[in-house]
Scaffold this active site. Structure first.
Site, PDB file in Angstrom:
ATOM      1  N   THR A 119      40.611  47.251  39.142  1.00 58.46           N
ATOM      2  CA  THR A 119      41.062  47.924  40.364  1.00 58.46           C
ATOM      3  C   THR A 119      42.406  47.399  40.842  1.00 58.46           C
ATOM      4  O   THR A 119      42.745  46.224  40.617  1.00 58.46           O
ATOM      5  CB  THR A 119      40.027  47.716  41.485  1.00 58.46           C
ATOM      6  OG1 THR A 119      40.543  48.207  42.732  1.00 58.46           O
ATOM      7  CG2 THR A 119      39.701  46.243  41.679  1.00 58.46           C
ATOM      8  N   TYR A 143      35.679  42.419  47.156  1.00 61.95           N
ATOM      9  CA  TYR A 143      35.668  43.382  46.047  1.00 61.95           C
ATOM     10  C   TYR A 143      36.788  43.076  45.059  1.00 61.95           C
ATOM     11  O   TYR A 143      36.568  42.972  43.851  1.00 61.95           O
ATOM     12  CB  TYR A 143      35.805  44.803  46.597  1.00 61.95           C
ATOM     13  CG  TYR A 143      36.096  45.835  45.536  1.00 61.95           C
ATOM     14  CD1 TYR A 143      35.198  46.082  44.504  1.00 61.95           C
ATOM     15  CD2 TYR A 143      37.288  46.574  45.566  1.00 61.95           C
ATOM     16  CE1 TYR A 143      35.468  47.031  43.522  1.00 61.95           C
ATOM     17  CE2 TYR A 143      37.562  47.522  44.598  1.00 61.95           C
ATOM     18  CZ  TYR A 143      36.649  47.744  43.581  1.00 61.95           C
ATOM     19  OH  TYR A 143      36.930  48.675  42.605  1.00 61.95           O
TER      20      TYR A 143
END
Length: 335
Positions: A119, A143
């Protein structure tokens, strides 16, 4: 004989698109998914399906051996930024801890290539835009840290064992399969475009815009939106690269230009011909003002060329998928 690819999380949004892209490219596909957020109907009909958790090392080893898996595409994990801030330990368990089990089993099984769903959140608040892969990785939420930890594991495993891997850093993935085979079906919607389409269809009373005081032209966050089918094509290109003997790769997956939240809202209004009820809301924790990636490396190394770099097209496919889900729900309610 075609190569067999294990797709973890292959019943989910991105994983199912990649499973279809792999089948379209002639690969044999095995999907491993616990269906906690995935949709069994999104898995290609001719793919083998195993219900289970990637943290179950015995199950993973058995699947890798039974199907003689040559490569792994790893999508299973937790992905909601705000949730990671509230439940960080869950993210470290579901992402790097479970990934370690999968990577270890893959090495023991002789897997030749490993492609990881990473990501742009690993960059945190970037020093400059567009972001290239050599910029510092300084996540600002659990995250992002959980994904970066998995990248580090892959890097170190590769140095020690010779495993070939690709870590593809996604920017904002959006849209749905143009052929209508799959789309975003998570039970709890968090992606802007899905929420906007649901609002346009009257499924939500209003669309919340989180923060209007960011240092951007219109005050809302800017993101690089990539069509999910282009992203799937990038995974297939990475697989061919690795299985063909190419070096390990860390690469951005984006178009190199961004749209603000309000520009996405305008695109949905343009495509649907409907005015969206929009409500201002406070900033969400862990949201950087602008994330736009440079796609130069992935284009150069893999020869990847996107086919759907058009915001209105992305919106149109997302809307078509939401309309399909709405029809299916109506049929189920009648039955």
């Amino acid at each position: 004989m075609t190569e067999t690819v294990l797709v973890t999380g292959g019943a989910g949004y991105i994983g199912s698109h990649c499973a279809h892209a792999l089948r379209d490219a002639g690969y044999t596909v095995v999907v491993l998914d616990d269906l906690s957020t995935g949709r069994r109907a999104s898995v290609p009909a001719d793919a083998a399906f195993v219900a289970g958790d990637i943290g179950d090392g015995a199950l993973v080893a058995e699947v890798l051996a039974r199907y003689r898996v040559a490569a792994v595409m790893h999508f299973a994990g937790s992905i909601v930024v705000s949730e990671s801030v509230r439940e960080p330990l869950r993210y470290y368990r579901n992402n790097p801890a479970n990934s370690q089990v999968l990577i270890d089993a893959s090495l023991r099984a002789g897997v030749r290539a490993f492609i990881f769903s990473s990501t742009a959140a690993v960059y945190g608040e970037p020093e400059r835009v567009p972001i290239d892969e050599d910029q510092p990785t300084r996540p600002i939420n659990p995250y992002g840290w959980s994904k970066l930890a998995t990248e580090w594991m892959l890097r170190d495993y590769a140095a020690a064992t010779g495993l070939r891997y690709a870590a593809l850093r996604y920017f904002n993935v959006a849209g749905a399969d143009p052929a209508g085979r799959t789309g975003q079906s998570s039970p709890v919607a968090t992606h802007l475009l899905k929420l906007a389409c649901q609002t346009a269809l009257g499924q939500r009373q209003q669309l919340s815009v989180f923060g209007e005081d960011y240092p951007t032209p219109d005050g809302t966050c800017i993101r690089d939106y990539i069509h999910v089918s282009d992203l799937a094509d990038a995974h297939v290109a990475a697989l061919r690269h690795l299985l063909g003997g190419g070096d390990s790769l860390v690469a951005n997956c984006g178009y190199g230009r961004g749209f603000s939240v309000l520009e996405v809202v305008a695109a949905v209004e343009r495509v649907t011909g409907r005015k969206l009820p929009v409500a201002k809301a406070a900033r969400r924790p862990g949201d950087p003002p602008m994330l736009v990636g440079s796609p130069e490396r992935i284009r150069r190394v893999l020869g990847w060329t996107p086919r759907h770099d058009d915001l209105d097209f992305i919106v149109g496919t997302a809307l078509a998928w939401e309309e399909r889900l709405e029809r299916e729900t109506r049929k189920e309610n009648v039955a």
